[in-house]
Scaffold this motif. Sequence first.
Motif, PDB file in Angstrom:
ATOM      1  N   GLY A  63       0.820  -1.197   0.000  1.00 53.80           N
ATOM      2  CA  GLY A  63       0.000   0.000   0.000  1.00 53.80           C
ATOM      3  C   GLY A  63       0.855   1.247   0.000  1.00 53.80           C
ATOM      4  N   GLY A  64       0.194   2.366   0.181  1.00 57.92           N
ATOM      5  CA  GLY A  64       0.936   3.607   0.192  1.00 57.92           C
ATOM      6  C   GLY A  64       0.040   4.812   0.359  1.00 57.92           C
ATOM      7  N   GLU A  65       0.685   5.966   0.288  1.00 53.56           N
ATOM      8  CA  GLU A  65       0.010   7.251   0.410  1.00 53.56           C
ATOM      9  C   GLU A  65       0.425   8.129  -0.756  1.00 53.56           C
ATOM     10  OE1 GLU A  65       1.062   8.916   4.195  1.00 53.56           O
ATOM     11  OE2 GLU A  65       0.357   7.133   5.270  1.00 53.56           O
ATOM     12  N   LEU A  66      -0.542   8.810  -1.333  1.00 50.85           N
ATOM     13  CA  LEU A  66      -0.313   9.683  -2.480  1.00 50.85           C
ATOM     14  C   LEU A  66      -0.862  11.061  -2.140  1.00 50.85           C
ATOM     15  CD1 LEU A  66      -1.673   7.114  -5.076  1.00 50.85           C
ATOM     16  CD2 LEU A  66       0.735   7.548  -4.548  1.00 50.85           C
ATOM     17  N   THR A  67       0.008  12.081  -2.211  1.00 52.37           N
ATOM     18  CA  THR A  67      -0.403  13.429  -1.823  1.00 52.37           C
ATOM     19  C   THR A  67       0.013  14.441  -2.886  1.00 52.37           C
ATOM     20  OG1 THR A  67      -0.032  12.823   0.498  1.00 52.37           O
ATOM     21  CG2 THR A  67      -0.303  15.167  -0.004  1.00 52.37           C
ATOM     22  N   PRO A  68      -0.954  15.041  -3.597  1.00 55.53           N
ATOM     23  CA  PRO A  68      -0.608  16.138  -4.503  1.00 55.53           C
ATOM     24  C   PRO A  68      -0.118  17.328  -3.675  1.00 55.53           C
ATOM     25  CG  PRO A  68      -2.866  15.369  -4.885  1.00 55.53           C
ATOM     26  CD  PRO A  68      -2.389  14.752  -3.604  1.00 55.53           C
ATOM     27  N   ILE A  69       0.998  17.928  -4.105  1.00 56.60           N
ATOM     28  CA  ILE A  69       1.564  19.019  -3.303  1.00 56.60           C
ATOM     29  C   ILE A  69       1.694  20.324  -4.075  1.00 56.60           C
ATOM     30  CG2 ILE A  69       2.735  17.486  -1.685  1.00 56.60           C
ATOM     31  CD1 ILE A  69       5.330  17.959  -3.255  1.00 56.60           C
ATOM     32  N   GLY A  70       1.238  20.358  -5.306  1.00 59.47           N
ATOM     33  CA  GLY A  70       1.299  21.607  -6.058  1.00 59.47           C
ATOM     34  C   GLY A  70       0.909  21.393  -7.511  1.00 59.47           C
ATOM     35  N   SER A  71       0.543  22.480  -8.162  1.00 60.25           N
ATOM     36  CA  SER A  71       0.140  22.427  -9.562  1.00 60.25           C
ATOM     37  C   SER A  71       0.961  23.414 -10.371  1.00 60.25           C
ATOM     38  CB  SER A  71      -1.347  22.771  -9.699  1.00 60.25           C
ATOM     39  OG  SER A  71      -2.133  21.866  -8.967  1.00 60.25           O
ATOM     40  N   TYR A  72       1.142  23.114 -11.653  1.00 58.49           N
ATOM     41  CA  TYR A  72       1.858  23.995 -12.574  1.00 58.49           C
ATOM     42  C   TYR A  72       1.426  23.634 -13.995  1.00 58.49           C
ATOM     43  CZ  TYR A  72       5.065  19.973 -13.105  1.00 58.49           C
ATOM     44  OH  TYR A  72       5.606  18.722 -13.331  1.00 58.49           O
ATOM     45  N   THR A  73       1.898  24.376 -14.963  1.00 51.94           N
ATOM     46  CA  THR A  73       1.611  24.049 -16.352  1.00 51.94           C
ATOM     47  C   THR A  73       2.915  23.849 -17.095  1.00 51.94           C
ATOM     48  OG1 THR A  73       1.492  26.372 -16.974  1.00 51.94           O
ATOM     49  CG2 THR A  73      -0.593  25.290 -16.441  1.00 51.94           C
ATOM     50  N   LYS A  74       2.851  23.042 -18.122  1.00 47.26           N
ATOM     51  CA  LYS A  74       3.985  22.808 -19.013  1.00 47.26           C
ATOM     52  C   LYS A  74       3.423  22.908 -20.423  1.00 47.26           C
ATOM     53  CE  LYS A  74       7.828  19.705 -19.773  1.00 47.26           C
ATOM     54  NZ  LYS A  74       8.498  18.475 -19.312  1.00 47.26           N
ATOM     55  N   GLY A  75       3.759  24.019 -21.072  1.00 42.77           N
ATOM     56  CA  GLY A  75       3.112  24.283 -22.356  1.00 42.77           C
ATOM     57  C   GLY A  75       1.628  24.482 -22.098  1.00 42.77           C
ATOM     58  N   GLU A  76       0.809  23.704 -22.756  1.00 45.40           N
ATOM     59  CA  GLU A  76      -0.644  23.770 -22.581  1.00 45.40           C
ATOM     60  C   GLU A  76      -1.160  22.760 -21.562  1.00 45.40           C
ATOM     61  OE1 GLU A  76      -2.832  25.830 -24.452  1.00 45.40           O
ATOM     62  OE2 GLU A  76      -1.011  26.854 -25.116  1.00 45.40           O
ATOM     63  N   MET A  77      -0.280  21.896 -21.066  1.00 41.58           N
ATOM     64  CA  MET A  77      -0.727  20.802 -20.206  1.00 41.58           C
ATOM     65  C   MET A  77      -0.771  21.192 -18.727  1.00 41.58           C
ATOM     66  SD  MET A  77       1.088  17.368 -21.732  1.00 41.58           S
ATOM     67  CE  MET A  77       2.762  17.975 -21.514  1.00 41.58           C
ATOM     68  N   PRO A  78      -1.867  20.815 -18.045  1.00 42.46           N
ATOM     69  CA  PRO A  78      -1.889  20.983 -16.591  1.00 42.46           C
ATOM     70  C   PRO A  78      -0.983  19.918 -15.957  1.00 42.46           C
ATOM     71  CG  PRO A  78      -3.889  19.874 -17.321  1.00 42.46           C
ATOM     72  CD  PRO A  78      -3.107  20.258 -18.560  1.00 42.46           C
ATOM     73  N   CYS A  79      -0.259  20.305 -14.924  1.00 42.64           N
ATOM     74  CA  CYS A  79       0.673  19.386 -14.271  1.00 42.64           C
ATOM     75  C   CYS A  79       0.497  19.476 -12.761  1.00 42.64           C
ATOM     76  CB  CYS A  79       2.114  19.735 -14.627  1.00 42.64           C
ATOM     77  SG  CYS A  79       2.472  19.698 -16.389  1.00 42.64           S
ATOM     78  N   ARG A  80       0.910  18.400 -12.088  1.00 44.94           N
ATOM     79  CA  ARG A  80       0.849  18.370 -10.628  1.00 44.94           C
ATOM     80  C   ARG A  80       2.082  17.672 -10.080  1.00 44.94           C
ATOM     81  NH1 ARG A  80      -4.798  16.897  -8.176  1.00 44.94           N
ATOM     82  NH2 ARG A  80      -4.033  18.357  -6.622  1.00 44.94           N
ATOM     83  N   ARG A  81       2.540  18.135  -8.920  1.00 42.82           N
ATOM     84  CA  ARG A  81       3.612  17.445  -8.196  1.00 42.82           C
ATOM     85  C   ARG A  81       2.940  16.506  -7.210  1.00 42.82           C
ATOM     86  NH1 ARG A  81       8.415  18.100  -8.868  1.00 42.82           N
ATOM     87  NH2 ARG A  81       9.185  17.842  -6.760  1.00 42.82           N
ATOM     88  N   LEU A  82       3.454  15.286  -7.161  1.00 40.44           N
ATOM     89  CA  LEU A  82       2.841  14.258  -6.337  1.00 40.44           C
ATOM     90  C   LEU A  82       3.883  13.609  -5.445  1.00 40.44           C
ATOM     91  CD1 LEU A  82       0.240  12.571  -5.771  1.00 40.44           C
ATOM     92  CD2 LEU A  82       1.041  10.996  -7.548  1.00 40.44           C
ATOM     93  N   GLN A  83       3.620  13.622  -4.146  1.00 43.15           N
ATOM     94  CA  GLN A  83       4.478  12.901  -3.208  1.00 43.15           C
ATOM     95  C   GLN A  83       3.922  11.472  -3.107  1.00 43.15           C
ATOM     96  OE1 GLN A  83       4.504  13.650   1.190  1.00 43.15           O
ATOM     97  NE2 GLN A  83       6.565  14.384   0.670  1.00 43.15           N
ATOM     98  N   ILE A  84       4.816  10.510  -3.324  1.00 42.49           N
ATOM     99  CA  ILE A  84       4.430   9.098  -3.358  1.00 42.49           C
ATOM    100  C   ILE A  84       5.183   8.358  -2.258  1.00 42.49           C
ATOM    101  CG2 ILE A  84       4.459   6.980  -4.738  1.00 42.49           C
ATOM    102  CD1 ILE A  84       4.531   8.843  -7.233  1.00 42.49           C
ATOM    103  N   PHE A  85       4.439   7.665  -1.409  1.00 43.66           N
ATOM    104  CA  PHE A  85       5.036   6.768  -0.432  1.00 43.66           C
ATOM    105  C   PHE A  85       4.432   5.396  -0.682  1.00 43.66           C
ATOM    106  CE2 PHE A  85       4.477   4.392   3.520  1.00 43.66           C
ATOM    107  CZ  PHE A  85       5.803   4.204   3.871  1.00 43.66           C
ATOM    108  N   ASN A  86       5.277   4.388  -0.892  1.00 39.46           N
ATOM    109  CA  ASN A  86       4.810   3.027  -1.108  1.00 39.46           C
ATOM    110  C   ASN A  86       5.534   2.078  -0.183  1.00 39.46           C
ATOM    111  OD1 ASN A  86       2.876   3.303  -3.158  1.00 39.46           O
ATOM    112  ND2 ASN A  86       4.468   3.535  -4.685  1.00 39.46           N
ATOM    113  N   ARG A  87       4.842   1.004   0.182  1.00 40.97           N
ATOM    114  CA  ARG A  87       5.448  -0.061   0.971  1.00 40.97           C
ATOM    115  C   ARG A  87       4.927  -1.396   0.452  1.00 40.97           C
ATOM    116  NH1 ARG A  87       1.052  -1.309   3.329  1.00 40.97           N
ATOM    117  NH2 ARG A  87      -0.338   0.255   4.148  1.00 40.97           N
TER     118      ARG A  87
END
Length: 124
Positions: A76-100
């Motif tokens: 399992g794990g935990e997924l946490t979006p921590i911010g948004s940005y754009t790259k060209g025309e695309m929406p983007c998000r930073r994601l913190q990923i913890f898996n075990r």
Amino acid sequence: MKSPHHARTALIVTLALLMLAPVLAPAADLFFLQNLPVDWMTREDAQMMWASVQQVLEENEDQTTLIWENPETGAGGELTPIGSYTKGEMPCRRLQIFNRAGKDEARWTFGFCKDPQRGWLVDR
């Protein structure tokens, strides 16, 4: 001990493989990814993780964690979006990923951008 660069590269490769899971042979050998949670994940674990990544990127607000778990394997794990940005025309998000899974656990932060035709992809 592996460097953060090695772990980041391994996660990018893992996520790329997960995105290609429908076209990869079920017995794909991931021998080059060692001492990472993916070593212990079943195909079902990996599919659950990737579905959760897609869901959290699409639905969760920043700083809102989604927890995923396969009760059959304990992975399992935990997924946490921590911010948004754009790259060209695309929406983007930073994601913190913890898996075990098994005896290993790992934490990374990655950017993902949403391609109109292919969905959320790792931002390189």
